[in-house]
Motif scaffolding. Structure first.
Motif, PDB file in Angstrom:
ATOM      1  N   TYR A 168      -4.177  -2.014  -1.160  1.00 43.63           N
ATOM      2  CA  TYR A 168      -2.927  -2.595  -1.634  1.00 43.63           C
ATOM      3  C   TYR A 168      -2.916  -2.522  -3.156  1.00 43.63           C
ATOM      4  CZ  TYR A 168      -2.101  -4.461   3.055  1.00 43.63           C
ATOM      5  OH  TYR A 168      -1.867  -4.606   4.409  1.00 43.63           O
ATOM      6  N   ASP A 220       0.873  -1.165   0.000  1.00 48.41           N
ATOM      7  CA  ASP A 220       0.000   0.000   0.000  1.00 48.41           C
ATOM      8  C   ASP A 220       0.907   1.211   0.000  1.00 48.41           C
ATOM      9  OD1 ASP A 220      -1.601   2.198   0.620  1.00 48.41           O
ATOM     10  OD2 ASP A 220      -2.844   1.103   2.035  1.00 48.41           O
ATOM     11  N   PRO A 248      -2.667   0.053   6.521  1.00 49.41           N
ATOM     12  CA  PRO A 248      -2.954  -0.114   5.089  1.00 49.41           C
ATOM     13  C   PRO A 248      -4.443  -0.096   4.812  1.00 49.41           C
ATOM     14  CG  PRO A 248      -2.238  -2.178   6.081  1.00 49.41           C
ATOM     15  CD  PRO A 248      -1.972  -1.106   7.101  1.00 49.41           C
TER      16      PRO A 248
END
Length: 121
Positions: A108, A99, A105
Protein backbone atom coordinates in the motif's frame (compact mmCIF):
# COMPACT_ATOMS: atom_id res chain seq x y z
CA UNK A 1 0.32 12.69 -6.11
CA UNK A 2 -2.51 10.61 -4.62
CA UNK A 3 -4.32 11.88 -1.56
CA UNK A 4 -6.74 9.84 0.53
CA UNK A 5 -9.11 11.49 3.00
CA UNK A 6 -11.25 9.47 5.38
CA UNK A 7 -14.48 10.67 6.92
CA UNK A 8 -17.48 9.32 8.76
CA UNK A 9 -15.95 8.28 12.07
CA UNK A 10 -17.51 9.07 15.40
CA UNK A 11 -18.96 7.70 18.60
CA UNK A 12 -21.48 4.88 18.42
CA UNK A 13 -23.04 2.51 20.95
CA UNK A 14 -22.44 -1.24 20.84
CA UNK A 15 -24.62 -2.81 18.18
CA UNK A 16 -24.73 0.38 16.17
CA UNK A 17 -23.51 1.19 12.69
CA UNK A 18 -21.24 3.65 10.95
CA UNK A 19 -20.27 4.16 7.34
CA UNK A 20 -16.78 5.41 6.57
CA UNK A 21 -15.79 7.09 3.33
CA UNK A 22 -12.40 7.48 1.71
CA UNK A 23 -12.15 10.03 -1.07
CA UNK A 24 -9.18 9.74 -3.40
CA UNK A 25 -7.79 12.59 -5.44
CA UNK A 26 -4.82 13.23 -7.65
CA UNK A 27 -3.82 13.52 -11.25
CA UNK A 28 -5.44 10.81 -13.31
CA UNK A 29 -6.37 8.77 -10.31
CA UNK A 30 -6.07 5.06 -10.80
CA UNK A 31 -5.31 2.13 -8.58
CA UNK A 32 -5.61 -1.62 -8.37
CA UNK A 33 -6.58 -2.27 -4.75
CA UNK A 34 -8.05 -0.23 -1.96
CA UNK A 35 -8.04 -1.31 1.64
CA UNK A 36 -9.12 -0.40 5.13
CA UNK A 37 -6.94 -0.86 8.18
CA UNK A 38 -7.37 0.00 11.83
CA UNK A 39 -5.16 0.60 14.81
CA UNK A 40 -6.23 0.63 18.43
CA UNK A 41 -4.10 2.13 21.23
CA UNK A 42 -1.28 -0.21 22.18
CA UNK A 43 -1.99 -2.58 19.30
CA UNK A 44 -0.51 -3.19 15.89
CA UNK A 45 -2.20 -1.89 12.79
CA UNK A 46 -4.41 -4.63 11.38
CA UNK A 47 -6.03 -5.35 8.07
CA UNK A 48 -9.80 -4.94 7.89
CA UNK A 49 -10.94 -5.23 4.28
CA UNK A 50 -9.82 -4.76 0.69
CA UNK A 51 -11.44 -4.38 -2.70
CA UNK A 52 -10.28 -4.77 -6.27
CA UNK A 53 -10.92 -1.45 -7.98
CA UNK A 54 -11.77 -2.94 -11.33
CA UNK A 55 -13.70 -6.09 -10.46
CA UNK A 56 -15.14 -5.24 -7.06
CA UNK A 57 -13.94 -8.50 -5.55
CA UNK A 58 -13.51 -8.13 -1.80
CA UNK A 59 -11.54 -9.63 1.05
CA UNK A 60 -12.14 -9.35 4.78
CA UNK A 61 -10.44 -10.07 8.04
CA UNK A 62 -12.15 -12.88 9.92
CA UNK A 63 -12.89 -10.53 12.80
CA UNK A 64 -15.19 -8.36 10.67
CA UNK A 65 -16.54 -10.81 8.11
CA UNK A 66 -20.32 -10.70 8.05
CA UNK A 67 -20.43 -7.35 9.84
CA UNK A 68 -18.44 -4.99 7.61
CA UNK A 69 -18.84 -4.37 3.90
CA UNK A 70 -16.33 -2.62 1.66
CA UNK A 71 -17.52 -1.03 -1.57
CA UNK A 72 -16.44 1.60 -4.06
CA UNK A 73 -17.94 4.23 -6.32
CA UNK A 74 -15.68 4.48 -9.32
CA UNK A 75 -16.93 7.81 -10.76
CA UNK A 76 -16.54 9.41 -7.32
CA UNK A 77 -13.12 7.84 -6.63
CA UNK A 78 -14.48 6.86 -3.26
CA UNK A 79 -14.26 3.73 -1.14
CA UNK A 80 -16.67 2.96 1.69
CA UNK A 81 -16.68 0.77 4.75
CA UNK A 82 -20.12 -0.03 6.10
CA UNK A 83 -19.73 -1.21 9.68
CA UNK A 84 -22.63 -2.96 11.40
CA UNK A 85 -23.00 -4.65 14.78
CA UNK A 86 -20.13 -2.62 16.14
CA UNK A 87 -18.47 -3.76 19.35
CA UNK A 88 -16.05 -2.03 21.73
CA UNK A 89 -13.20 -4.07 20.27
CA UNK A 90 -13.80 -2.28 16.97
CA UNK A 91 -12.68 0.98 18.55
CA UNK A 92 -9.68 2.24 16.60
CA UNK A 93 -8.41 4.79 14.15
CA UNK A 94 -9.45 3.57 10.72
CA UNK A 95 -7.22 4.22 7.72
CA UNK A 96 -7.79 3.76 4.03
CA UNK A 97 -4.94 2.85 1.74
CA UNK A 98 -4.23 2.24 -1.93
CA UNK A 99 -2.07 -0.34 -3.68
CA UNK A 100 -1.62 0.98 -7.22
CA UNK A 101 -0.22 -2.19 -8.74
CA UNK A 102 -1.50 -5.44 -7.29
CA UNK A 103 -4.57 -7.53 -6.61
CA UNK A 104 -4.59 -9.08 -4.12
CA UNK A 105 -2.90 -6.05 -2.53
CA UNK A 106 0.76 -6.40 -1.65
CA UNK A 107 2.18 -2.93 -0.99
CA UNK A 108 0.00 0.00 0.00
CA UNK A 109 1.81 3.09 -1.26
CA UNK A 110 -0.76 5.67 -0.21
CA UNK A 111 -2.45 6.19 3.13
CA UNK A 112 -5.04 8.50 4.54
CA UNK A 113 -4.72 10.32 7.85
CA UNK A 114 -7.33 8.23 9.60
CA UNK A 115 -10.70 8.70 11.22
CA UNK A 116 -11.54 7.78 14.81
CA UNK A 117 -14.23 5.20 15.51
CA UNK A 118 -15.24 4.79 19.14
CA UNK A 119 -17.73 2.13 20.22
CA UNK A 120 -18.86 2.69 23.78
CA UNK A 121 -21.97 2.75 25.91
Amino acid sequence: QVQLVESGGGLVQPGGSLKLSCAASGRTFSTTSMGWFRQAPGKEREFVAAISWSSGITAYADSVKGRFTISRNIPKNTVYLQMNSLQPEDTAVYYCAADPTSWPPRVYDYWGQGTQVTVSS
